[in-house]
Write a protein that holds these residues in place. Structure first.
Motif, mmCIF file in Angstrom:
data_model
loop_
_atom_site.group_PDB
_atom_site.id
_atom_site.type_symbol
_atom_site.label_atom_id
_atom_site.label_comp_id
_atom_site.label_asym_id
_atom_site.label_seq_id
_atom_site.Cartn_x
_atom_site.Cartn_y
_atom_site.Cartn_z
ATOM 1 N N ALA A 1 -4.596 4.278 3.546
ATOM 2 C CA ALA A 1 -4.743 4.212 5.125
ATOM 3 C C ALA A 1 -6.319 3.721 5.282
ATOM 4 O O ALA A 1 -6.686 2.901 6.002
ATOM 5 C CB ALA A 1 -4.704 5.485 5.627
ATOM 6 N N TYR B 1 4.508 -4.797 6.171
ATOM 7 C CA TYR B 1 4.015 -3.693 5.058
ATOM 8 C C TYR B 1 5.163 -3.251 4.225
ATOM 9 O O TYR B 1 6.360 -3.476 4.451
ATOM 10 C CB TYR B 1 3.873 -2.557 6.327
ATOM 11 N N GLU C 1 0.820 -1.086 -0.079
ATOM 12 C CA GLU C 1 -0.177 0.142 0.037
ATOM 13 C C GLU C 1 0.689 1.211 0.033
ATOM 14 O O GLU C 1 1.960 1.311 0.267
ATOM 15 C CB GLU C 1 -0.937 0.117 1.281
ATOM 16 N N GLU D 1 -6.489 -4.028 9.063
ATOM 17 C CA GLU D 1 -5.802 -4.411 10.517
ATOM 18 C C GLU D 1 -6.978 -4.597 11.485
ATOM 19 O O GLU D 1 -6.833 -5.310 12.348
ATOM 20 C CB GLU D 1 -5.340 -2.887 10.986
ATOM 21 N N ASP E 1 5.780 -0.480 1.738
ATOM 22 C CA ASP E 1 5.132 1.382 1.248
ATOM 23 C C ASP E 1 5.794 1.359 -0.076
ATOM 24 O O ASP E 1 6.893 1.758 -0.429
ATOM 25 C CB ASP E 1 5.840 2.250 2.199
ATOM 26 N N LEU F 1 1.904 4.028 1.881
ATOM 27 C CA LEU F 1 1.971 4.482 3.185
ATOM 28 C C LEU F 1 2.374 5.934 3.402
ATOM 29 O O LEU F 1 2.252 6.652 4.285
ATOM 30 C CB LEU F 1 2.813 3.773 4.216
ATOM 31 N N SER F 2 2.836 6.521 2.109
ATOM 32 C CA SER F 2 3.368 7.607 2.072
ATOM 33 C C SER F 2 2.963 8.322 0.635
ATOM 34 O O SER F 2 2.542 7.697 -0.312
ATOM 35 C CB SER F 2 4.723 8.015 2.396
ATOM 36 N N ILE G 1 -6.064 -0.127 4.699
ATOM 37 C CA ILE G 1 -5.267 -0.639 5.777
ATOM 38 C C ILE G 1 -6.169 -0.845 6.831
ATOM 39 O O ILE G 1 -6.102 -1.733 7.863
ATOM 40 C CB ILE G 1 -3.893 0.207 5.936
ATOM 41 N N ARG G 2 -6.996 0.110 7.157
ATOM 42 C CA ARG G 2 -7.947 0.475 8.238
ATOM 43 C C ARG G 2 -8.670 -0.875 8.597
ATOM 44 O O ARG G 2 -8.818 -1.711 9.359
ATOM 45 C CB ARG G 2 -8.722 1.788 8.352
ATOM 46 N N LYS H 1 -1.530 8.364 0.128
ATOM 47 C CA LYS H 1 -1.566 7.901 1.346
ATOM 48 C C LYS H 1 -2.841 7.985 2.059
ATOM 49 O O LYS H 1 -3.250 7.055 2.759
ATOM 50 C CB LYS H 1 -0.506 8.979 2.242
ATOM 51 N N GLU H 2 -3.576 8.642 2.051
ATOM 52 C CA GLU H 2 -5.013 8.561 2.698
ATOM 53 C C GLU H 2 -5.767 7.789 2.174
ATOM 54 O O GLU H 2 -6.694 7.068 2.931
ATOM 55 C CB GLU H 2 -5.892 10.158 2.470
#
Length: 396
Positions: free
Chosen positions: A48, A73, A37, A55, A75, A39-40, A51-52, A44-45
């Motif tokens: 996330a 992970y 994913e 997780e 990135d 991650l930056s 990923i939410r 990024k948004e």
């Protein structure tokens, strides 16, 4: 522990757990699942959000094959060149399955890398058909763009009784072009009128600041609905301007509009009666897992928190990975795991029941929501037509 106890308290969930989740023993220290994913970077948004969901599912079900699951992970930094490098990195870390990535370009550069390594991957919100087409190791849990175009055309004709439509889309946008074409084809087919698309307007998305000319064309055409496959920010601008110009047609958008920001950016008046397609409705329990997902999400993020479709799809991707690992009986045979994922049938995910077709794409329902009084409410559901699915071989 308390969360898991609460979620496993009912018989129906116990049945689900015993069928799809229960562990099988295998002598590995951990089972590694790659999280591929951004991650930056600029995406990024959005990464996330996926990923939410991953997780949350991991917290509820942290084991596979009787061993702890380890999330690895990677990135890709919202950059296709970095994505290629970290895809190789995931292969070297010997993960069993990869989840992601947000962004079609990131996944496309990894397709052959994962296939050569016999490493299965599951895209989450990635809708580009090229990711899964002719790529036996890549799957997805979100709907293709074409499904949304068809669903919105059916909604326009069956629920809104529309006989004429307009299309407004940005130029040189592959997503907008593809979904607009499927909408147009289905709308013409259902109305039986070759001229049912009264007007089609293309605009330069990077330069366009004033949509008056295009909107006046639509107003003069008398189109009853306007299909607008554009991103949220452009949609808000167009809706506000259409309101000022007195355009009375109803606007239709895709899951790019599935955000509380739509009303915030466009204004309550301009967004009223606007409709859009989505793959997830948090107010509808479509499977035995839907309610458990909602409860777990609220327990973690607050009782007022409303999960978006990306989180639900991330959750489902992880759950299918865990289910497939346990059914395969090993985390070390990528070819066998690929075959198991490919044979996913009527899996009760949080976003609905998922059956994968011969391309690795899901067959599932599409929900159309409508803005009423500033709130998105379900207005229409298109159920998929599954014909002789048991006869379709997914062994590629």
């Amino acid at each position: 522990m308390l969360l898991i106890f609460n979620l496993t308290g009912c018989a129906t969930f116990d049945n689900f757990k015993s069928t799809f989740i229960d562990d099988k023993q295998e002598p590995e220290a951990t089972v590694r699942i790659g999280v591929f994913e951004p991650l930056s970077g600029k995406d990024k948004e959005m990464g996330a959000m996926e990923i939410r969901g991953i997780e949350l599912a991991y917290e509820m079900f942290p084991k596979a094959l009787g061993k702890d699951v380890e999330l690895v992970y990677a990135d890709n930094k919202s950059d296709m060149y970095v994505a290629e490098s970290v895809a190789h990195e995931l292969v070297s870390k010997r993960v069993s399955v990869v989840l992601g990535s947000y962004g079609s370009a990131n996944s496309l550069v990894a397709v052959k890398i994962f296939e050569e390594a016999k490493l299965p991957a599951i895209a989450i919100t990635n809708t580009n058909p090229l990711v899964t087409s002719y790529n036996p190791y890549y799957f997805r849990v979100c709907l293709l763009d074409s499904f949304q175009g068809v669903a919105l055309a059916k909604y326009a004709v069956e629920s809104l009784n529309a006989s004429t439509a307009a299309i407004m889309r940005p130029e040189n946008d592959d997503y907008a072009i593809a979904v607009a074409q499927t909408f147009s084809d289905k709308f013409i087919q259902m109305t039986g009128n070759a001229n049912a698309i009264a007007v089609s307007c293309d605009y330069e998305s990077e330069k366009k600041k004033d949509f008056t000319e295009d909107l006046n064309k639509i107003k003069e055409s008398g189109a009853q609905v306007v299909f607008l496959p554009v991103k949220l920010e452009d949609a808000a601008k167009i809706l506000k301007e259409a309101k000022k110009l007195g355009v009375n047609a109803l606007f239709l958008g895709t899951d790019q509009w599935d955000s509380t920001k739509l009303v915030e950016l466009a204004g309550a008046s301009a967004a009223e009666n606007v409709s859009f397609s989505t793959v997830f409705d948090p107010n509808t329990d479509t499977t035995i897992m839907s309610d458990s997902f909602i409860k777990a999400y609220k327990a973690k993020y607050g009782q007022d928190a409303v999960p978006d479709s990306a989180a639900a799809l991330g959750f489902d991707a992880y759950m299918i990975a865990i289910d497939s690992l346990n059914k395969t009986g090993t985390a070390l045979d990528g070819e066998a795991l690929r075959a198991t994922i490919a044979n996913t049938r009527e899996f009760p995910g949080s976003s609905g029941t998922i059956t994968l077709d011969i391309n690795g794409d899901p067959i599932k329902s599409v929900v159309v929501k409508k803005i009423v009084g500033g709130q998105a409410v379900s207005a229409y559901t298109m159920e998929p037509a599954i014909v002789n699915i048991s006869e379709i071989s997914l062994q590629q």
